[in-house]
Design a protein around this motif. Structure first.
Motif, short mmCIF file in Angstrom:
data_model
loop_
_atom_site.label_atom_id
_atom_site.label_comp_id
_atom_site.label_asym_id
_atom_site.label_seq_id
_atom_site.Cartn_x
_atom_site.Cartn_y
_atom_site.Cartn_z
N GLN A 170 0.34 4.43 -2.23
CA GLN A 170 -0.85 4.30 -1.39
C GLN A 170 -1.90 3.44 -2.08
O GLN A 170 -2.54 2.59 -1.45
CB GLN A 170 -1.41 5.70 -1.09
CG GLN A 170 -2.63 5.69 -0.19
CD GLN A 170 -2.32 5.15 1.19
OE1 GLN A 170 -1.34 5.55 1.80
NE2 GLN A 170 -3.14 4.24 1.69
N ASN A 171 -2.05 3.68 -3.40
CA ASN A 171 -3.01 2.87 -4.15
C ASN A 171 -2.61 1.40 -4.13
O ASN A 171 -3.45 0.50 -3.98
CB ASN A 171 -3.10 3.37 -5.59
CG ASN A 171 -3.71 4.76 -5.69
OD1 ASN A 171 -4.46 5.16 -4.79
ND2 ASN A 171 -3.39 5.50 -6.74
N THR A 172 -1.28 1.15 -4.31
CA THR A 172 -0.79 -0.23 -4.28
C THR A 172 -1.04 -0.85 -2.91
O THR A 172 -1.45 -2.01 -2.79
CB THR A 172 0.71 -0.26 -4.59
OG1 THR A 172 0.93 0.32 -5.89
CG2 THR A 172 1.24 -1.68 -4.58
N ALA A 173 -0.78 -0.05 -1.86
CA ALA A 173 -1.01 -0.56 -0.51
C ALA A 173 -2.48 -0.85 -0.28
O ALA A 173 -2.84 -1.86 0.34
CB ALA A 173 -0.51 0.46 0.51
N ASP A 174 -3.34 0.04 -0.79
CA ASP A 174 -4.79 -0.20 -0.64
C ASP A 174 -5.20 -1.47 -1.37
O ASP A 174 -6.01 -2.27 -0.85
CB ASP A 174 -5.56 1.01 -1.19
CG ASP A 174 -5.37 2.25 -0.34
OD1 ASP A 174 -4.95 2.10 0.83
OD2 ASP A 174 -5.62 3.36 -0.84
N ALA A 175 -4.63 -1.66 -2.59
CA ALA A 175 -4.96 -2.87 -3.35
C ALA A 175 -4.48 -4.11 -2.61
O ALA A 175 -5.17 -5.14 -2.54
CB ALA A 175 -4.34 -2.79 -4.74
N ALA A 176 -3.25 -4.01 -2.05
CA ALA A 176 -2.71 -5.15 -1.30
C ALA A 176 -3.57 -5.44 -0.08
O ALA A 176 -3.80 -6.61 0.28
CB ALA A 176 -1.27 -4.86 -0.88
N LYS A 177 -4.05 -4.38 0.54
CA LYS A 177 -4.91 -4.56 1.70
C LYS A 177 -6.20 -5.27 1.30
O LYS A 177 -6.69 -6.17 2.00
CB LYS A 177 -5.22 -3.19 2.32
CG LYS A 177 -6.06 -3.26 3.58
CD LYS A 177 -6.27 -1.87 4.15
CE LYS A 177 -7.13 -1.94 5.41
NZ LYS A 177 -7.37 -0.59 5.96
N THR A 178 -6.74 -4.85 0.15
CA THR A 178 -7.96 -5.49 -0.35
C THR A 178 -7.70 -6.96 -0.67
O THR A 178 -8.49 -7.85 -0.33
CB THR A 178 -8.47 -4.76 -1.60
OG1 THR A 178 -8.73 -3.40 -1.26
CG2 THR A 178 -9.73 -5.41 -2.13
#
Length: 345
Positions: A228-236
């Motif tokens: 989820q953190n990776t996905a959030d970072a990718a989203k950012t």
């Protein structure tokens, strides 16, 4: 305690004493003997022949040739059940008696099943004043009576009771049965304990598996959090990239198209500067153009160009050059269209 079978110098044996002994001998109620079963003389009379009964240890008998008892006739379209009882009574003076009595049942419609009448169920040993022993029942269907049907059973003679050898054998069998039951109980207890131990072991294994499953679940949850953190970072990052792309599209320049053109410079002896107009088509909303001379013939001096937009797609180019050649000379041009990316979308 008082002695029953013994001389005391005064009357001391009572009917209750005899009844207690009889109850031990016969263990229940029933006929001791029946000379012949009772019969219906007609639809309102029952004839009872000599017989002996045992009721809660109380011995009574029908003597003589027979004893007739009457009862109400049946009704057309009705059913009814009557019962013959031996009734024990105890008077207020302490006098006891036993007599035959027919209890009349409640008539019901022929489509229904009649019930036997209620009789007295007292315990003689408790000094009740009335107690009934059901002997036979009479069935009425309309005005017809049938039966009687025996209710009480006939005791076997005492000669059919166990002999001492049979009694001893029975006792032995009982003891063996008890021993076998105790052994079976012990085996069952041991088996139950074994099953319980196995169940406890299985429970411990299940607990261990549950703990392993929990650890696996915790690990999976941690990985899910990381994902989820990776996905959030990718989203950012994607948002930042989009913002950067928007900035580029707004402020940067890109090539919209590259086209070729030819400028023909007339020949002259003077070598004066001449101008030649060229028209090119470029994509819509091209903001500006860049003209690059590709091939400049010998004797021709390239002096530059001027360009202007005629509309959204057409540009006019004026090429300046000197041609010392007497013949016309061609200059090959490369026209590069330049625009902001957002204007080309």
């Amino acid at each position: 305690m008082k002695i029953i079978t013994g001389k005391t110098g005064k009357p001391h044996v009572t009917s209750a004493d005899d009844r207690a002994l009889h109850r031990a001998e016969w263990d229940g109620d029933g006929f001791l003997s029946v000379s012949q079963p009772p019969v219906l003389v007609n639809s309102t009379t029952l004839r009872v022949y000599p017989c002996d009964i045992m009721f809660q240890g109380c011995h009574a008998r029908v003597t003589g040739t027979y004893e007739d008892l009457t009862f109400p006739s049946g009704e057309t379209g009705k059913k009814r059940v009557d019962i013959l009882v031996a009734r024990y009574t105890l008077s207020e003076e302490g006098l006891e008696d036993m007599s035959l009595l027919i209890l009349t049942g409640q008539p019901v419609e022929s489509s229904q099943e009649p019930q036997s009448p209620v009789y007295e169920t007292g315990i003689i040993a408790n000094n009740v004043s009335v107690a009934d022993m059901p002997l036979y029942k009479i069935i009425h269907d309309g005005i017809n009576a049938s039966g009687p049907v025996a209710i009480a059973s006939i005791f076997p003679p005492l000669s059919n009771k166990y002999t001492k050898e049979e009694s001893d054998l029975t006792t032995k069998n009982i003891n063996q049965a008890i021993s076998k039951a105790e052994k079976t109980a012990a085996e069952a207890t041991a088996e139950a304990q074994s099953i319980a131990n196995d169940a406890a072991s299985m429970a411990e294994e299940a607990i261990g598996r549950a703990e392993e499953a929990k650890e696996t679940a915790d690990t999976a949850l941690s990985k899910a959090d990381n994902a989820q953190n990776t996905a959030d970072a990718a989203k950012t990052d994607a948002a930042n990239a989009q913002s950067y792309a928007e900035k580029i599209a707004t402020k940067s320049l890109v090539i919209s198209d590259i086209v070729g053109a030819t400028a023909t410079i007339p020949g002259t002896d003077a070598g004066t500067t001449l101008q030649y107009d060229v028209t090119v088509e470029l994509p819509n909303n091209t903001g500006r153009i860049l003209v690059i001379p590709k091939n400049i013939p010998s004797g021709v001096t390239y002096m530059g160009y001027e360009a202007s937009s005629m509309n959204q797609t057409t540009y006019s180019i004026t090429v300046k050059a000197k041609n010392t050649n007497k013949a016309d000379s061609n200059i090959s041009l490369v026209v590069v269209g330049v625009a902001r990316p957002k204007n080309l979308i």
